[in-house]
Design a protein around this motif. Structure first.
Motif, mmCIF file in Angstrom:
data_model
loop_
_atom_site.group_PDB
_atom_site.id
_atom_site.type_symbol
_atom_site.label_atom_id
_atom_site.label_comp_id
_atom_site.label_asym_id
_atom_site.label_seq_id
_atom_site.Cartn_x
_atom_site.Cartn_y
_atom_site.Cartn_z
ATOM 1 N N ASN A 177 19.542 21.941 -9.828
ATOM 2 C CA ASN A 177 20.523 20.886 -10.105
ATOM 3 C C ASN A 177 19.966 19.475 -9.986
ATOM 4 O OD1 ASN A 177 22.729 22.718 -10.488
ATOM 5 N ND2 ASN A 177 22.792 22.995 -8.277
ATOM 6 N N VAL A 178 18.961 19.292 -9.136
ATOM 7 C CA VAL A 178 18.371 17.960 -8.950
ATOM 8 C C VAL A 178 16.855 18.059 -8.851
ATOM 9 C CG1 VAL A 178 20.376 16.957 -7.794
ATOM 10 C CG2 VAL A 178 18.615 18.067 -6.426
ATOM 11 N N THR A 179 16.194 16.949 -9.226
ATOM 12 C CA THR A 179 14.750 16.825 -9.016
ATOM 13 C C THR A 179 14.488 15.436 -8.451
ATOM 14 O OG1 THR A 179 14.316 18.250 -10.922
ATOM 15 C CG2 THR A 179 12.468 16.983 -10.070
ATOM 16 N N LEU A 180 13.769 15.380 -7.326
ATOM 17 C CA LEU A 180 13.449 14.108 -6.685
ATOM 18 C C LEU A 180 11.980 13.763 -6.927
ATOM 19 C CD1 LEU A 180 14.154 11.773 -4.624
ATOM 20 C CD2 LEU A 180 13.188 13.283 -2.880
ATOM 21 N N TYR A 181 11.746 12.554 -7.432
ATOM 22 C CA TYR A 181 10.399 12.003 -7.552
ATOM 23 C C TYR A 181 10.379 10.745 -6.689
ATOM 24 C CZ TYR A 181 10.639 14.746 -11.889
ATOM 25 O OH TYR A 181 10.821 15.740 -12.813
ATOM 26 N N VAL A 182 9.538 10.711 -5.657
ATOM 27 C CA VAL A 182 9.509 9.543 -4.775
ATOM 28 C C VAL A 182 8.060 9.107 -4.541
ATOM 29 C CG1 VAL A 182 9.575 10.917 -2.644
ATOM 30 C CG2 VAL A 182 10.397 8.562 -2.613
ATOM 31 N N TRP A 183 7.853 7.810 -4.608
ATOM 32 C CA TRP A 183 6.523 7.215 -4.408
ATOM 33 C C TRP A 183 6.645 6.093 -3.394
ATOM 34 C CZ3 TRP A 183 4.896 2.133 -5.662
ATOM 35 C CH2 TRP A 183 3.521 1.901 -5.577
ATOM 36 N N ALA A 184 5.809 6.147 -2.363
ATOM 37 C CA ALA A 184 5.829 5.119 -1.323
ATOM 38 C C ALA A 184 4.543 4.299 -1.394
ATOM 39 C CB ALA A 184 5.960 5.763 0.055
ATOM 40 N N ASN A 185 4.692 2.996 -1.450
ATOM 41 C CA ASN A 185 3.549 2.082 -1.607
ATOM 42 C C ASN A 185 2.958 1.750 -0.236
ATOM 43 O OD1 ASN A 185 1.723 0.344 -2.767
ATOM 44 N ND2 ASN A 185 3.171 -1.353 -2.965
ATOM 45 N N LEU A 186 2.160 2.662 0.297
ATOM 46 C CA LEU A 186 1.595 2.479 1.636
ATOM 47 C C LEU A 186 0.390 1.548 1.632
ATOM 48 C CD1 LEU A 186 1.806 6.222 2.767
ATOM 49 C CD2 LEU A 186 3.305 4.357 3.519
ATOM 50 N N LYS A 187 -0.429 1.611 0.575
ATOM 51 C CA LYS A 187 -1.673 0.830 0.526
ATOM 52 C C LYS A 187 -1.458 -0.584 -0.011
ATOM 53 C CE LYS A 187 -4.691 3.655 2.218
ATOM 54 N NZ LYS A 187 -5.415 3.294 3.445
ATOM 55 N N LYS A 188 -0.400 -0.790 -0.781
ATOM 56 C CA LYS A 188 -0.074 -2.112 -1.362
ATOM 57 C C LYS A 188 -1.250 -2.680 -2.150
ATOM 58 C CE LYS A 188 1.474 -3.438 2.728
ATOM 59 N NZ LYS A 188 1.780 -2.155 3.358
ATOM 60 N N ASN A 189 -1.827 -1.827 -2.985
ATOM 61 C CA ASN A 189 -2.959 -2.226 -3.834
ATOM 62 C C ASN A 189 -2.417 -2.816 -5.130
ATOM 63 O OD1 ASN A 189 -5.203 -2.436 -5.468
ATOM 64 N ND2 ASN A 189 -6.057 -0.446 -4.868
ATOM 65 N N PRO A 190 -2.667 -4.116 -5.410
ATOM 66 C CA PRO A 190 -2.104 -4.754 -6.613
ATOM 67 C C PRO A 190 -2.591 -4.129 -7.919
ATOM 68 C CG PRO A 190 -3.737 -6.185 -5.570
ATOM 69 C CD PRO A 190 -3.491 -5.048 -4.622
ATOM 70 N N ARG A 191 -3.743 -3.425 -7.857
ATOM 71 C CA ARG A 191 -4.241 -2.789 -9.085
ATOM 72 C C ARG A 191 -3.599 -1.421 -9.328
ATOM 73 N NH1 ARG A 191 -10.567 -3.200 -7.900
ATOM 74 N NH2 ARG A 191 -9.722 -2.577 -5.891
ATOM 75 N N HIS A 192 -2.910 -0.940 -8.315
ATOM 76 C CA HIS A 192 -2.266 0.379 -8.440
ATOM 77 C C HIS A 192 -0.794 0.183 -8.810
ATOM 78 C CE1 HIS A 192 -2.431 4.779 -6.926
ATOM 79 N NE2 HIS A 192 -1.523 4.644 -7.875
ATOM 80 N N ARG A 193 -0.563 -0.115 -10.088
ATOM 81 C CA ARG A 193 0.804 -0.385 -10.564
ATOM 82 C C ARG A 193 1.391 0.763 -11.373
ATOM 83 N NH1 ARG A 193 0.054 -5.300 -14.129
ATOM 84 N NH2 ARG A 193 2.286 -4.961 -14.462
ATOM 85 N N SER A 194 0.520 1.611 -11.887
ATOM 86 C CA SER A 194 0.968 2.715 -12.745
ATOM 87 C C SER A 194 0.920 4.027 -11.967
ATOM 88 C CB SER A 194 0.080 2.794 -13.979
ATOM 89 O OG SER A 194 0.546 3.796 -14.846
ATOM 90 N N VAL A 195 2.000 4.763 -12.004
ATOM 91 C CA VAL A 195 2.108 6.024 -11.252
ATOM 92 C C VAL A 195 2.580 7.129 -12.191
ATOM 93 C CG1 VAL A 195 3.274 7.240 -9.374
ATOM 94 C CG2 VAL A 195 2.650 4.832 -9.103
ATOM 95 N N ARG A 196 1.922 8.272 -12.119
ATOM 96 C CA ARG A 196 2.394 9.456 -12.842
ATOM 97 C C ARG A 196 2.335 10.637 -11.888
ATOM 98 N NH1 ARG A 196 0.686 11.738 -18.795
ATOM 99 N NH2 ARG A 196 1.727 13.752 -18.614
ATOM 100 N N PHE A 197 3.460 11.280 -11.707
ATOM 101 C CA PHE A 197 3.536 12.394 -10.766
ATOM 102 C C PHE A 197 2.776 13.596 -11.321
ATOM 103 C CE2 PHE A 197 7.153 9.738 -9.743
ATOM 104 C CZ PHE A 197 7.072 9.669 -8.360
#
Length: 678
Positions: A210-230
């Motif tokens: 019924n549901v799917t959760l996708y969660v990303w936490a920005n722990l490193k705060k790297n400005p070059r890491h803006r694009s995320v693909r699960f």
């Protein structure tokens, strides 16, 4: 010289020629007049004969009308019988739920629902997996409440009940969404312990039916890491640079259901109509009570007289008691029969009212919507809702000398939602939309975070190109609806429906719904949610050019087609477009074996709700005509019309049809409205 000259025509000769020409003209005119008079007399005679024949047929139809309608009434008892079975099944289900004592509430009981909601509100610190498990119970309750609103005959639904059920649905939806939010925060508090070894950030996917959760936490705060693909998915996003250096988390919660759109209003009959039906029901109940009271009173008097006779005449007690018992038993049986008949009559009226409501067109178009606001009467959400939220990352646990230390904060996580105006979906704020058909991949840019959904034209499959309903087996039929893009085949047996096959542009398409049997209303909802909408609403005529028919004529046609569906096939006719709104035209043929399909011999029937007739024209004829086929008659019902050319085997099959099957076929015909939307 004189011989070569032309002979001069004298004045007398010229007059003679003119006279002859005039006589010839008059003769021709007379002959033409006589011919016209003869033809006109013949035409009038034919017309007179036809008129006399028509009047004789009308008189014959009128003479047997009551008899035919009485027989139809007996056959149509299957509808209240099916409704009674449905009510009994519902009561049995409630009883089973009661004796199970599994802790789940009865959704129709407000007190039980309030207790359930209050107890769940008090429960804290639930993990996402625990909320997912609980959501199955909640979604089941919401589904049951929606079914109650859809399945209960409108005459039996009171306004206070509608409000109660809808409030329960909204409370459950809001609480479920809140619980998912709290569970996400609990998950994010553990982000540092779930960090990815390569990126240093947390990426988590939790999947359920019924549901799917996708969660990303920005722990490193790297400005070059803006694009995320699960990983192992096609789900991804790109965030602005300012967020890439912030203590944030991005949550994409895909709910395979839509709890964002406003609830659809419950269709109810007009006050006048409801009042009329209610009064009728009350009168019937009163009549039943009077009849029973009178009979009970008569029985008591008879018993008293019998008792006096026994005492006065001193006859044998055993014999008299036997006679009294027989009389009492007979009277009780008669009372029960009257009560049952009254009950069936009331049920019949209730069912008829509900069926009529299914084909009712709204007289008012939905309120005007401002630019960029989606009209949910014209469009429908598809594939559930994607809740895209940016969250403030909560303090993380840090290992210090064998201890896990977490910083305390007074503030809570902040969620940013899209701005809703009156809870409407909007199309502004979305740009750079692209679709790759081969990869089935959609990409787009958002101005802000919030719920996102796909929308589809709710009437993309309307009007239909053609349709056919044909028997498959005992109490089993196949309904085929052909649209511009799709051919949808639905099997119906007893009180169940199943998606048999789908073809998109003549190519077979696989659906997860295929092979799954459901009762009609859940089946219709499932098809709509899958984007296979062939079920018009009361507002659909504002968005589709239709061949609108008088509602009562439609209902009568569908009821009688359903009655005959176990032995007769029905099909679309182009002539239905050319007859007026008070009549419907369709093809019909007897269908007992598959051999009938190879060489179909269709008859064209026209039906006005009160009269059925077989047409002289064929589907291939060049022009429409209401002329009666030779050696056929009028009938007051479709049943008696087809009986004229049907075999006894076919009619016996019709008479022995299962009531739930007939009711299910009728419901599907009423829901698709084939005669108005083809």
């Amino acid at each position: 010289m004189s011989g070569s000259k032309k002979k001069k025509v004298t004045k007398a000769e010229r007059l003679k020629l003119l006279q002859e020409e005039e006589e010839r003209r008059l003769k021709e005119e007379e002959e033409a007049r006589l011919k016209y008079e003869k033809e006109e007399m013949e035409r009038l005679e034919i017309q007179r004969i036809e008129k006399e024949k028509w009047h004789r047929l009308e008189a014959k139809d009128l003479e047997r009308r009551n008899e035919e309608l009485e027989e139809l009434y007996l056959l149509e008892r299957c509808f209240p019988e099916a409704e009674k079975l449905k009510q009994e099944t519902k009561l049995l289900s409630q009883w089973k739920h009661y004796i199970q004592c599994d802790g789940s509430p009865d959704p129709s009981v407000a007190q039980e629902m309030n207790t359930f909601i209050s107890l769940w509100k008090e429960k804290t610190n639930e993990t996402f997996e625990e909320v997912i498990e609980k959501s199955k119970v909640v979604l089941n309750l919401i589904e049951k409440l929606k079914f109650i609103l859809l399945e209960t005959p409108p005459c039996d639904l009171q306004d206070k009940n509608i409000i109660q059920y809808q409030e329960s649905i909204l409370q459950l939806q809001e609480l479920l969404h809140l619980k998912f939010g709290v569970a996400t925060e609990i998950l994010l508090k553990q982000a540092s312990t779930l960090a990815d070894l390569d990126s240093g950030n947390m990426e988590k996917v939790i999947k359920d039916e019924n549901v799917t959760l996708y969660v990303w936490a920005n722990l490193k705060k790297n400005p070059r890491h803006r694009s995320v693909r699960f990983s192992e998915t096609q789900i991804g996003f790109e965030i602005p640079r300012i967020l890439a250096t912030s203590d944030i988390a991005v949550r994409l919660l895909h709910t395979h259901y839509d709890h964002v759109s406003a609830l659809h209003p419950v269709s109810t009959p007009s006050k006048e109509y409801t009042s009329a039906v209610t009064e009728l029901v009350k009168d019937d109940v009163k009549n039943v009570e009077k009849a029973i009271s009178k009979e009970v009173e008569e029985e008591s008097k008879q018993q008293e007289r019998g008792s006096h006779l026994i005492q006065e005449e001193e006859i044998k007690v055993e014999e008299e008691q036997g006679d009294i018992e027989v009389k009492m038993s007979s009277a009780e049986e008669e009372s029960e029969a009257i009560k049952c008949e009254r009950e069936m009559k009331v049920l019949s009226e209730t069912v008829s009212a509900a069926q009529l409501l299914l084909v009712e067109n709204s007289s008012e178009k939905p309120d005007f919507f401002e630019d960029n606001v989606v009209d949910l009467c014209q469009f429908t959400t598809l594939g559930g809702v994607y809740h895209l939220d940016i969250l403030e990352l909560p303090p993380q646990c840090k290992p210090v000398k064998g201890w896990m230390i977490v910083e305390g904060k007074n503030e809570t996580s902040v969620t940013f939602f899209i701005n809703y105006k009156g809870k409407h979906w909007r199309t502004d704020g979305i740009s750079n939309v692209s679709y790759k058909p081969k990869e089935r991949l959609v990409t787009f840019s958002l101005d802000t975070f919030g719920p996102v959904t796909l929308i589809q034209d709710a009437h993309i499959n309307m009007p239909y190109q053609s349709w056919e309903l044909r028997p498959l087996d005992v109490n089993k039929v196949l309904l085929t609806v052909t649209t511009v893009f799709t051919e949808i085949q639905i099997q119906i047996k007893e009180n169940l429906c199943m998606l048999s096959s789908i073809k998109l542009k003549d190519k077979k398409h696989i659906s997860i719904l295929e092979g799954t049997w459901m009762t009609p209303i859940p089946f219709i909802i499932a098809l709509k949610e899958a984007g296979l909408n062939i079920f018009p609403t009361r507002h659909s005529h504002f968005y589709v050019i239709i061949n609108n028919k008088v509602p009562l004529v439609e209902v009568k046609a569908y009821r009688q087609m359903a009655l005959l569906s176990s032995a007769f096939a029905f099909g679309w006719s182009k002539w239905n477009l050319l007859c007026n709104s008070t009549k419907v035209v369709f093809k019909v043929r007897e269908h007992l074996t598959e051999a009938c399909t190879e060489n179909p011999n269709w008859a064209l029937l026209m039906f006005s709700g009160d009269r059925a007739q077989r047409l002289k024209i064929k589907e291939e004829s060049e022009a429409f005509s209401e002329a009666l086929k030779e050696e056929t008659e009028f009938h007051s019902t479709l049943y008696h019309m087809v009986k004229d050319f049907a075999s006894e085997e076919a009619m016996e099959k019709v008479r022995s049809s299962n009531c739930q099957f007939v009711n299910s076929v009728c419901h599907m015909l009423l829901s698709t409205r084939l005669l108005s939307y083809s």
